[in-house]
Motif scaffolding. Structure first.
Motif, short mmCIF file in Angstrom:
data_model
loop_
_atom_site.label_atom_id
_atom_site.label_comp_id
_atom_site.label_asym_id
_atom_site.label_seq_id
_atom_site.Cartn_x
_atom_site.Cartn_y
_atom_site.Cartn_z
N ASP A 1 47.11 50.42 40.65
CA ASP A 1 46.54 51.66 41.29
C ASP A 1 47.11 52.86 40.53
O ASP A 1 46.47 53.89 40.77
N VAL A 2 47.36 52.69 39.15
CA VAL A 2 47.66 53.65 38.36
C VAL A 2 46.86 53.26 37.09
O VAL A 2 47.12 54.00 36.09
N LEU A 3 46.50 52.03 37.02
CA LEU A 3 45.93 51.56 35.52
C LEU A 3 44.22 51.40 35.99
O LEU A 3 43.40 51.97 35.48
N VAL A 4 43.97 50.40 36.51
CA VAL A 4 42.42 50.15 36.93
C VAL A 4 41.91 51.05 37.72
O VAL A 4 40.85 51.79 37.48
N ALA A 5 42.73 51.73 38.59
CA ALA A 5 42.20 52.95 39.51
C ALA A 5 41.79 54.08 38.55
O ALA A 5 40.88 54.92 38.71
N LYS A 6 42.83 54.27 37.50
CA LYS A 6 42.63 55.38 36.90
C LYS A 6 41.48 55.15 35.76
O LYS A 6 40.62 56.09 35.59
N VAL A 7 41.38 54.16 35.06
CA VAL A 7 40.52 53.98 34.00
C VAL A 7 39.16 53.94 34.74
O VAL A 7 38.18 54.40 34.03
N HIS A 8 38.92 53.10 35.82
CA HIS A 8 37.51 53.04 36.53
C HIS A 8 37.20 54.09 37.54
O HIS A 8 36.18 54.15 38.20
N GLY A 9 38.07 55.06 37.54
CA GLY A 9 37.86 56.18 38.47
C GLY A 9 37.83 55.86 40.06
O GLY A 9 36.99 56.42 40.66
N LEU A 10 38.64 54.85 40.56
CA LEU A 10 38.81 54.35 41.85
C LEU A 10 39.39 55.23 42.84
O LEU A 10 39.39 55.01 43.88
N ALA A 11 40.07 56.24 42.11
CA ALA A 11 40.79 57.14 43.30
C ALA A 11 40.68 58.62 42.34
O ALA A 11 40.46 58.85 41.16
N PRO A 12 40.79 59.64 43.26
CA PRO A 12 40.74 61.16 42.69
C PRO A 12 41.96 61.39 41.73
O PRO A 12 43.02 60.57 41.81
N PHE B 1 48.25 39.79 42.86
CA PHE B 1 47.37 40.83 43.64
C PHE B 1 46.17 41.01 42.83
O PHE B 1 46.10 41.16 41.88
N ARG B 2 44.93 40.83 44.01
CA ARG B 2 43.68 40.81 43.49
C ARG B 2 43.23 42.13 44.05
O ARG B 2 43.85 43.02 44.63
N ARG B 3 41.78 42.06 44.07
CA ARG B 3 41.12 43.16 44.44
C ARG B 3 41.60 43.36 46.18
O ARG B 3 41.51 42.41 46.85
N PRO B 4 41.75 44.68 46.53
CA PRO B 4 42.25 44.54 47.91
C PRO B 4 41.11 44.38 48.87
O PRO B 4 39.94 44.66 48.73
N THR B 5 41.60 43.91 49.89
CA THR B 5 40.56 43.51 51.12
C THR B 5 40.41 44.72 51.88
O THR B 5 40.99 45.87 51.65
#
Length: 274
Positions: free
Chosen positions: A134-145, A98-102
């Motif tokens: 989606d609960v690791l990178v997204a959390k650390v980098h603020g990619l989702a609320p 799984f890489r960066r989402p398209t």
């Protein structure tokens, strides 16, 4: 399951409902393994036994095994796949990185691409990274609320429970390496021309956020290790220990599944090959 395997399986598993501190888990732990060369040879034998069990799983065609590999950059996800599953027949194994989402994947919910990649009955599916990004990178980098990320733990648990109830056994391995070991592995990628392709300058940005990632992993482990899809924290600094531990757990899980070759509705004696 052998008592020896059960002993370190209990040690590595994150107990559902219990909190975990990664600082208390030694990434250089050798577990029950003492001699490196003997352990490597034993792991190669385990890989052959996993292949034989997978053959039965494929022939049975009723259930699947999903193996999730998650860890910091250089933690050894590719190496684990080579070391544990290289002997397994390619027909019955799928690997999804799984890489960066398209753009198309981002137009759907975050689990859409994951469900599509889940193994079909009779096969072993391996996720190199997973929906836990989606609960690791997204959390650390603020990619989702923040609220959306907090909701995802329960959503992921429900998703995995649905898979489990429909015949997919799930194993989740966090490859736990130290910051010092990661530095050595990143440096090796810079020093060795044959590994330059593996180096991603963005890995250095994540390294700067090491503490935040460790916190995110702990929250993930606390919230998403369940009876139907447990997490195991695998010491990752020693590659031979990592591979041996995972091979033991995968083999023990397949043995517990105990797939059987199906019995055909005929007898061999009914036929004569001219």
């Amino acid at each position: 399951m052998a008592d020896q395997t059960r002993a370190f399986l209990e040690k590595l598993q994150v107990k559902p409902g219990k909190s975990i501190k990664l600082k208390e888990r030694d990434p250089r732990d050798t577990l029950i393994f003492e001699d490196e060369e003997l352990t490597k040879a034993a792991t190669a034998q385990l890989a052959q036994e996993i292949d034989a069990l997978q053959d039965r799983l494929y022939a049975e065609g009723q259930r699947a095994l999903l193996v999730i590999l998650q860890g910091m950059d250089t933690s050894g996800k590719d190496g684990t796949i080579r070391g544990v599953f290289n002997s397994t027949g390619p027909i019955g194994v799928s690997v999804t990185a799984f890489r960066r989402p398209t753009e198309n994947e981002l137009a759907h919910d975050y689990l859409w691409r994951v469900h599509e990649a889940c193994p079909k009955r009779g096969t072993i599916g391996i996720f190199n990274r997973s929906h836990y990004e989606d609960v690791l990178v997204a959390k650390v980098h603020g990619l989702a609320p923040k609220k959306a990320i907090e909701q995802r733990y329960e959503q992921i648990n429900a998703f995995e429970k649905m898979l489990s109830e429909n015949g997919t056994v799930i194993l989740k391995f966090m490859l736990h390496i130290s910051k010092e070991e990661q530095r050595e592995r990143l440096q090796e990628r810079l020093d060795n021309p044959k590994k330059h392709w593996k180096f991603n300058p963005g890995d250095l940005d994540d390294r700067k956020n090491w503490g935040d990632f460790q916190d995110a992993y702990e929250t993930m482990l606390d919230n998403c290790s369940t009876t139907w899809a447990p997490w195991y924290v695998i010491p990752g600094d020693r590659k031979w220990v990592r591979n041996a531990a995972i091979a033991h757990i995968v083999k023990a899980t397949l043995e517990d599944m105990n797939p059987h070759y199906p019995q055909p509705p005929w007898k061999p004696s009914d036929f004569k090959i001219e």
